[in-house]
Design a protein around this motif. Structure first.
Motif, PDB file in Angstrom:
ATOM      1  N   VAL A 111      -7.943   2.816  -2.870  1.00 15.53           N
ATOM      2  CA  VAL A 111      -7.840   1.833  -1.099  1.00 15.53           C
ATOM      3  C   VAL A 111      -9.042   3.061  -0.581  1.00 15.53           C
ATOM      4  O   VAL A 111      -8.576   3.899  -0.035  1.00 15.53           O
ATOM      5  CB  VAL A 111      -6.952   1.123  -0.417  1.00 15.53           C
ATOM      6  CG1 VAL A 111      -6.435  -0.372  -1.036  1.00 15.53           C
ATOM      7  CG2 VAL A 111      -5.892   1.752   0.065  1.00 15.53           C
ATOM      8  N   SER A 127      -8.260   1.014   5.175  1.00 12.29           N
ATOM      9  CA  SER A 127      -8.706   0.007   4.759  1.00 12.29           C
ATOM     10  C   SER A 127      -7.762  -1.504   5.131  1.00 12.29           C
ATOM     11  O   SER A 127      -6.342  -0.179   4.765  1.00 12.29           O
ATOM     12  CB  SER A 127      -9.288  -0.610   3.372  1.00 12.29           C
ATOM     13  OG  SER A 127      -8.716   0.013   2.308  1.00 12.29           O
ATOM     14  N   ARG A 170       0.693  -1.171  -0.276  1.00 12.66           N
ATOM     15  CA  ARG A 170       0.113   0.594   0.003  1.00 12.66           C
ATOM     16  C   ARG A 170       0.774   1.071   0.021  1.00 12.66           C
ATOM     17  O   ARG A 170       1.984   1.496   0.734  1.00 12.66           O
ATOM     18  CB  ARG A 170      -0.995   0.557   1.303  1.00 12.66           C
ATOM     19  CG  ARG A 170      -1.454   0.981   1.240  1.00 12.66           C
ATOM     20  CD  ARG A 170      -2.995   1.060   2.743  1.00 12.66           C
ATOM     21  NE  ARG A 170      -4.141   1.692   2.922  1.00 12.66           N
ATOM     22  CZ  ARG A 170      -4.922   1.925   3.269  1.00 12.66           C
ATOM     23  NH1 ARG A 170      -5.368   0.323   3.356  1.00 12.66           N
ATOM     24  NH2 ARG A 170      -5.752   2.467   3.692  1.00 12.66           N
ATOM     25  N   ALA A 175      -8.834  -4.516  -0.203  1.00  7.42           N
ATOM     26  CA  ALA A 175      -7.991  -4.526  -1.545  1.00  7.42           C
ATOM     27  C   ALA A 175      -8.009  -5.338  -1.991  1.00  7.42           C
ATOM     28  O   ALA A 175      -9.181  -5.333  -3.543  1.00  7.42           O
ATOM     29  CB  ALA A 175      -7.425  -2.882  -1.111  1.00  7.42           C
ATOM     30  N   CYS A 181      -4.518  -4.344   3.169  1.00  4.25           N
ATOM     31  CA  CYS A 181      -4.530  -5.243   1.608  1.00  4.25           C
ATOM     32  C   CYS A 181      -4.872  -5.655   1.296  1.00  4.25           C
ATOM     33  O   CYS A 181      -5.032  -5.748   0.231  1.00  4.25           O
ATOM     34  CB  CYS A 181      -2.807  -5.021   1.815  1.00  4.25           C
ATOM     35  SG  CYS A 181      -1.327  -3.092   1.487  1.00  4.25           S
TER      36      CYS A 181
END
Length: 313
Positions: free
Chosen positions: A299, A303, A214, A308, A305
């Motif tokens: 995302v 949230s 991310r 997502a 990874c």
């Protein structure tokens, strides 16, 4: 109903024949200055437009505050990118290495040794012409790509023929055969053993089977798959980065070769990759070819990874 399906099939393939083959081939045979001027006029007038342009704008709009007044200009530049990409498919087959060398403004230099390397780029801009540049630099390279679906390029079976032409163009310019994702690690390692490099892009929606990282991008955060980086790290292969685009006024091609930090780890390389993509999008957001898929990459704050990536499936 059967007749209606036949008519729809003929329409879709007829459109593909015109937009992927006949018109781009004609423009590729013209002097490039004339051909590019015609492409700019087509882009401004909405010729060759499809639902993909509007989908791209609707996906980009939330991340481009204050640009609603420039929506039509943005769509024109995005449309121009698609048109240039189609014509480039044929230009790489019709024009010589000498011709291409006169069209490209390059920043940075390739390494003076063969490699192997992992060469990272993104879907920003367009660089079907990069394979000849790599060949001339003495870097034999494969393209790591997902298998193309007809709807990615057009609407019918002819779109798949067009995809085959693009694959042939890579080899024709001196590149190696395409490696398709999905159990590709063994083929990537085999390429490294032959001192072949691999060109890959990380700015795609991840699947649930892929490891993701991310990173911040524009006004939000995205998750990107990084399996290729892990393979490179395990094999001890150096990672380089480059970007390809073109001048929207002249059509001259731009190649930027980005120097990576020495001995950078996977996390640092992933950060550098997204930072470079961020700079590219801030300089010309309409050049990102995968805007329609962007909602699957961005995302929500808070949230994780895994969630997502699962949303892609």
């Amino acid at each position: 109903m059967h007749v209606r399906r036949v008519i729809d099939l003929l329409k879709r393939n007829g459109t593909d024949l015109l937009q992927l083959f006949l018109l781009p081939i004609l423009l590729a045979l013209l002097p490039w200055k004339i051909g590019f001027r015609l492409l700019r006029r087509m882009a401004r007038q909405g010729l060759g437009d499809g639902p993909g342009v509007e989908r791209a704008w609707q996906a980009a709009r939330p991340h481009l505050p204050g640009q609603d007044a420039e929506a039509e200009e943005w769509k024109s530049r995005f449309r121009l990118l698609q048109l240039v990409e189609r014509v480039d498919t044929w230009l790489v087959l019709f024009r010589s290495a000498r011709w291409w060398s006169r069209q490209i403004d390059r920043t940075g230099t390739w390494p003076d040794h063969v490699g192997p390397f992992v060469l990272l780029t993104s879907h920003w801009g367009g660089g079907q012409w990069i394979w000849r540049q790599l060949h001339e630099a003495g870097i034999p390279a494969h393209f790591l790509a997902r298998r193309v679906q007809a709807e990615d390029l057009g609407g019918g079976r002819l779109a798949m023929w067009f995809a085959r032409v693009r694959e042939f163009g890579i080899v024709r310019q001196g590149g190696c055969k395409v490696i398709f994702t999905g159990g590709s690690s063994a083929r990537i390692l085999e390429a490294f053993q032959h001192r072949h490099s691999v060109v890959g892009m990380l700015d795609l929606p991840a699947t649930t089977s892929q490891a993701v990282l991310r990173r911040p991008l524009l006004d939000g955060e995205v998750v990107i798959p990084y399996g290729l980086l892990r393979v490179a790290a395990a094999a001890g292969v150096e990672v380089l980065m480059f970007s390809c685009s073109f001048d929207p006024d002249t059509g001259r091609r731009r190649l930027q070769i980005i120097e990576m930090p020495t001995a950078a780890d996977v996390q640092a390389i992933a950060s550098a990759y997204v930072e470079q993509l961020d700079r590219c999008l801030r300089s010309e957001s309409a050049y990102w070819q995968v805007w329609s898929s962007a909602p699957l990459m961005f995302v929500r704050p808070g949230s994780d990874c895994a969630a997502a990536a699962a949303a892609v499936e």
